[in-house]
Write an enzyme that holds these catalytic residues in place. Sequence first.
Site, PDB file in Angstrom:
ATOM      1  N   VAL A 107      12.413   8.688   6.801  1.00 44.73           N
ATOM      2  CA  VAL A 107      13.018   7.473   6.239  1.00 44.73           C
ATOM      3  C   VAL A 107      12.032   6.305   6.232  1.00 44.73           C
ATOM      4  O   VAL A 107      12.422   5.153   6.111  1.00 44.73           O
ATOM      5  CB  VAL A 107      14.306   7.069   6.996  1.00 44.73           C
ATOM      6  CG1 VAL A 107      15.420   8.052   6.687  1.00 44.73           C
ATOM      7  CG2 VAL A 107      14.070   6.962   8.494  1.00 44.73           C
ATOM      8  N   CYS A 108      10.751   6.626   6.373  1.00 45.43           N
ATOM      9  CA  CYS A 108       9.730   5.581   6.347  1.00 45.43           C
ATOM     10  C   CYS A 108       9.054   5.560   4.981  1.00 45.43           C
ATOM     11  O   CYS A 108       8.667   6.602   4.454  1.00 45.43           O
ATOM     12  CB  CYS A 108       8.686   5.825   7.433  1.00 45.43           C
ATOM     13  SG  CYS A 108       7.607   4.407   7.667  1.00 45.43           S
ATOM     14  N   ILE A 109       8.914   4.374   4.414  1.00 48.21           N
ATOM     15  CA  ILE A 109       8.266   4.247   3.101  1.00 48.21           C
ATOM     16  C   ILE A 109       7.034   3.337   3.187  1.00 48.21           C
ATOM     17  O   ILE A 109       6.599   2.772   2.194  1.00 48.21           O
ATOM     18  CB  ILE A 109       9.255   3.730   2.029  1.00 48.21           C
ATOM     19  CG1 ILE A 109       9.953   2.440   2.481  1.00 48.21           C
ATOM     20  CG2 ILE A 109      10.289   4.802   1.698  1.00 48.21           C
ATOM     21  CD1 ILE A 109      10.824   1.804   1.415  1.00 48.21           C
ATOM     22  N   THR A 110       6.472   3.219   4.394  1.00 45.98           N
ATOM     23  CA  THR A 110       5.274   2.396   4.590  1.00 45.98           C
ATOM     24  C   THR A 110       4.157   2.797   3.633  1.00 45.98           C
ATOM     25  O   THR A 110       3.489   1.952   3.038  1.00 45.98           O
ATOM     26  CB  THR A 110       4.781   2.515   6.048  1.00 45.98           C
ATOM     27  OG1 THR A 110       5.814   2.047   6.919  1.00 45.98           O
ATOM     28  CG2 THR A 110       3.520   1.709   6.274  1.00 45.98           C
TER      29      THR A 110
END
EC number: 1.7.1.7
Length: 325
Positions: free
Chosen positions: A172-175
Amino acid sequence: MEIFDYENVLLLPRKCRVESRSECNAGVALGGRTFRIPVVPANMKTVVDENICAWMAKNGYFYVMHRFDLDNLQFVKNMKAKGVYASISLGVKKPDYDTVDQFVAEGLAPEYITIDIAHGHADTVQRMIAYLKQKLPASFVIAGNVATPEAVIDLENWGADATKVGIGPGKVCITKMKTGFGTGGWQLSALKWCARVATKPIIADGGIREHGDIAKSIRFGATMVMIGSLLAGLEESPGKTVEVDGKLFKEYYGSASDFNKGEYKHVEGKRILEPIKGTLADTLREMEEDIQSSISYAGGKKLMDIRKANYVILGGDNAGEHLLM
């Protein structure tokens, strides 16, 4: 430097030395305690809550409580009242320093403190480590997150007792998409790279999609593995239960998402739905059994024997003799 991730690598079996996989010990030591498996649920609001943390501690597992909308002082008091260790997260802003001062005033010290910010190789982290070491010297300090050997060296020199490696590989990380930075897509290589210089434990954080990835993390230098999505879709998970077409899901979102922050500002996380896939106890038991199997395939009897296994990179030339010797 070889660039690869979990799905690109397989470990090579060595001669088995046990009659049953149950003889293999999946336990790991961290901060003066030994835990049943090298797995810690991600310190996120949709993965852990106080009940899960207390259950984990009572049953021999490591946990780190999240730091969002939480009275850390009361949480530590509650854990002490239950007769279990306390493991909390802090940021690096004034309220976090105030929390440390409250612990000192009350004569309380959490056994574990994780400095938990997205970019952990920072002056603000150096200052917080120094403050914790001065005010709460008995606490075991984990700091992160970082992605480079330089960062690991700095954090260790600043006084961190362990470092957390991984920027943006989580589900769920979009860094990576939002900033162009991170370890998404090469987390396992980043772990290997960082572990070469580490003299203290590393917690590999993010990118774990299968139980076999735990063994791969240990092989490439992790002491502990932080897992979010695999532990977000459990019956006990604190995320909201959602029904879609007759199937049950749990809401799972990143700590830097607008769902967690309550505002759309500096967003580097997203929200997804994880299918509900059983209970916490059953999932952790299955993980333990799978890690025991990994140890047996590595020709070992204890967790760190996995580090003796060789590996192949799928799609690579595997020219290095060390891979197949």
